[in-house]
Design a protein around this motif. Structure first.
Motif, PDB file in Angstrom:
ATOM      1  N   SER A  67      14.218 -36.895  23.464  1.00 29.31           N
ATOM      2  CA  SER A  67      12.844 -36.492  23.796  1.00 29.31           C
ATOM      3  C   SER A  67      12.015 -36.229  22.547  1.00 29.31           C
ATOM      4  N   ASP A  68      12.652 -35.706  21.467  1.00 32.73           N
ATOM      5  CA  ASP A  68      12.023 -35.656  20.140  1.00 32.73           C
ATOM      6  C   ASP A  68      10.694 -34.912  20.150  1.00 32.73           C
ATOM      7  N   GLY A  69      10.642 -33.787  20.867  1.00 25.38           N
ATOM      8  CA  GLY A  69       9.468 -32.922  20.815  1.00 25.38           C
ATOM      9  C   GLY A  69       8.263 -33.409  21.584  1.00 25.38           C
ATOM     10  N   GLY A  70       8.371 -34.426  22.397  1.00 21.38           N
ATOM     11  CA  GLY A  70       7.225 -34.910  23.151  1.00 21.38           C
ATOM     12  C   GLY A  70       7.659 -35.714  24.353  1.00 21.38           C
ATOM     13  N   GLY A  71       6.701 -36.102  25.185  1.00 17.25           N
ATOM     14  CA  GLY A  71       6.995 -36.845  26.385  1.00 17.25           C
ATOM     15  C   GLY A  71       7.283 -38.311  26.093  1.00 17.25           C
ATOM     16  N   LYS A  72       8.281 -38.853  26.756  1.00 13.42           N
ATOM     17  CA  LYS A  72       8.642 -40.265  26.637  1.00 13.42           C
ATOM     18  C   LYS A  72       8.620 -40.891  28.024  1.00 13.42           C
ATOM     19  N   ASP A  73       8.711 -42.199  28.036  1.00 11.03           N
ATOM     20  CA  ASP A  73       8.849 -42.941  29.285  1.00 11.03           C
ATOM     21  C   ASP A  73      10.292 -43.433  29.349  1.00 11.03           C
ATOM     22  N   PHE A  74      11.146 -42.678  30.044  1.00 19.68           N
ATOM     23  CA  PHE A  74      12.572 -42.980  30.075  1.00 19.68           C
ATOM     24  C   PHE A  74      12.878 -43.985  31.190  1.00 19.68           C
ATOM     25  N   ARG A  75      13.705 -44.963  30.867  1.00 18.38           N
ATOM     26  CA  ARG A  75      14.277 -45.885  31.841  1.00 18.38           C
ATOM     27  C   ARG A  75      15.783 -45.632  31.826  1.00 18.38           C
ATOM     28  N   LEU A  76      16.310 -45.101  32.929  1.00 25.72           N
ATOM     29  CA  LEU A  76      17.688 -44.624  32.978  1.00 25.72           C
ATOM     30  C   LEU A  76      18.542 -45.582  33.804  1.00 25.72           C
ATOM     31  N   TYR A  77      19.580 -46.147  33.165  1.00 26.31           N
ATOM     32  CA  TYR A  77      20.476 -47.117  33.802  1.00 26.31           C
ATOM     33  C   TYR A  77      21.870 -46.477  33.890  1.00 26.31           C
ATOM     34  N   PHE A  78      22.410 -46.376  35.102  1.00 22.15           N
ATOM     35  CA  PHE A  78      23.688 -45.695  35.267  1.00 22.15           C
ATOM     36  C   PHE A  78      24.366 -46.158  36.549  1.00 22.15           C
TER      37      PHE A  78
END
Length: 371
Positions: free
Chosen positions: A151-162
């Motif tokens: 996340s590195d201190g800010g908002g991200k757009d995560f695409r989670l594959y599991f």
């Protein structure tokens, strides 16, 4: 602007302290009557009658130091620290062949677009070649700690594959946007149901009990005996170390060098954050006076769940539905502690500069008074 600890703003009232000290030191002189200076003293008094402000800049800097210190302690959060444009897209992929084959098109498209792709593991690792998994097989239970690291201190757009299986149990909090890409094996064989199949496991499991306390050793042996009677597990339980590899080791000693292929259940020690996945840690000892598991009689059930999980003897549960998956994931605002952490270094830098300016003005005043 918002504040994570707004009650610390009351500290700004301390600005009255440097102002009071400033005027107090102006009055510290004592008047001594001297005949030769009588007429000169009256003339000086007439010229300086009223309130006088000496070293105004020093007083202002000291007030600013107090104000900024209270501001730092209140942990301010400002919205402009977040990127105003589109958040960075991060693809977090479980290192599993089924997941990669299911979403190969999406992942290759992300690679061509230059978007960041990471393998899911105990810590995220950048994926260079999708055809070569450079990390061992990972589990969805590591999603939260990987998201926190990326996340590195800010908002991200995560695409989670599991993989959509039973390993995804706890709620996952995602700062910013996210999309889920679950992969389910529609052709998987029915797994062994330990409630219908006895014996649950077809071969002998070699177990080593390595306890200093005889009571704890006896408690674990009794729990394993109960599993043998209920599910038909075949245990070879040893209390004296002998050559060969043990599949399970129950101990109250910290594991400095755990052996691959062996599951360790360590009790009575403070959990270590960097322990490998094959070390299961318990803070309490497995004794009646210390362990809630033993006191409540749930120790055999808890050990049974461990054997079921580690030996792959899961009941054939269907994959989670989309609504169940959505209930496990929760979006949280990217501001808050992360944005505050990004702002804090700048506030501390300004505070240090103000303190340096205050010291310079104070030393300059001292030199001038003694010059």
């Amino acid at each position: 602007m918002a504040f994570l600890q707004p009650y610390m703003l009351w500290g700004m009232l301390a600005i009255a302290v440097p102002v009071a000290i400033h005027f107090w030191y102006q009055k510290r002189g004592k008047t001594i009557e001297w005949a030769a200076m009588r007429w000169l003293g009256e003339q000086t008094t007439l010229q300086h009658r009223g309130m006088r402000l000496h070293e105004v800049w020093l007083m202002i800097v000291r007030c600013l130091v107090v104000l900024l210190l209270a501001l730092v302690l209140s942990k301010p959060v400002v919205g402009w620290l977040n990127n105003g444009g589109r958040p960075e897209v991060i693809h977090l992929v479980q290192a599993d062949r089924l997941v990669i084959d299911t979403y190969r098109f999406e992942l290759e498209k992300a690679q061509r677009s230059g978007e960041r792709i990471y393998w899911l593991g105990t810590s995220p690792q950048k994926a260079i070649d999708l055809t070569k998994m450079t990390v061992p097989a990972s589990q969805p239970k590591y999603l939260q700690q990987n998201i926190n690291a990326l996340s590195d201190g800010g908002g991200k757009d995560f695409r989670l594959y599991f993989r959509n299986d039973d390993d995804l149990e706890a709620r996952v909090y995602v700062p910013g946007k996210y999309q889920l890409f679950p992969a389910a094996d529609s052709l998987r064989k029915s797994e062994v149901d330990i409630f219908k199949n006895k014996p649950a496991f077809g071969r002998v499991i070699r177990v080593f009990l390595d306890y200093d306390d005889a009571g704890e050793r006896q408690t674990v042996r009794a729990a394993l005996t109960a599993l043998r009677e209920v599910y038909g597990f075949q245990f070879q339980i040893e209390e004296e170390k002998s050559p060969g590899r043990y599949e399970w080791v129950f101990t109250d000693r910290p594991m400095a060098r755990p052996q691959p292929g062996t599951v360790y259940v360590v009790s009575g020690n403070a959990p270590q954050w960097n322990a490998p996945a094959n070390v299961i840690q318990l803070r309490d000892t497995l004794r009646m006076a210390n362990s809630e598991l033993v006191e409540s009689g749930r120790l055999p059930e808890w050990l049974g769940d461990l054997f079921v999980k580690e030996l792959g003897l899961k009941t054939a549960n269907p994959p989670l539905s989309r609504s169940q998956l959505n209930a496990l994931f929760e979006k949280i605002p990217a501001t808050g502690a992360q944005a505050e952490a990004a702002l804090r270094p700048w506030l501390l830098l300004i505070l240090v500069l103000l303190m340096a300016a205050e010291r310079w003005l104070a030393l300059r005043k001292t030199v001038r008074n003694h010059g």
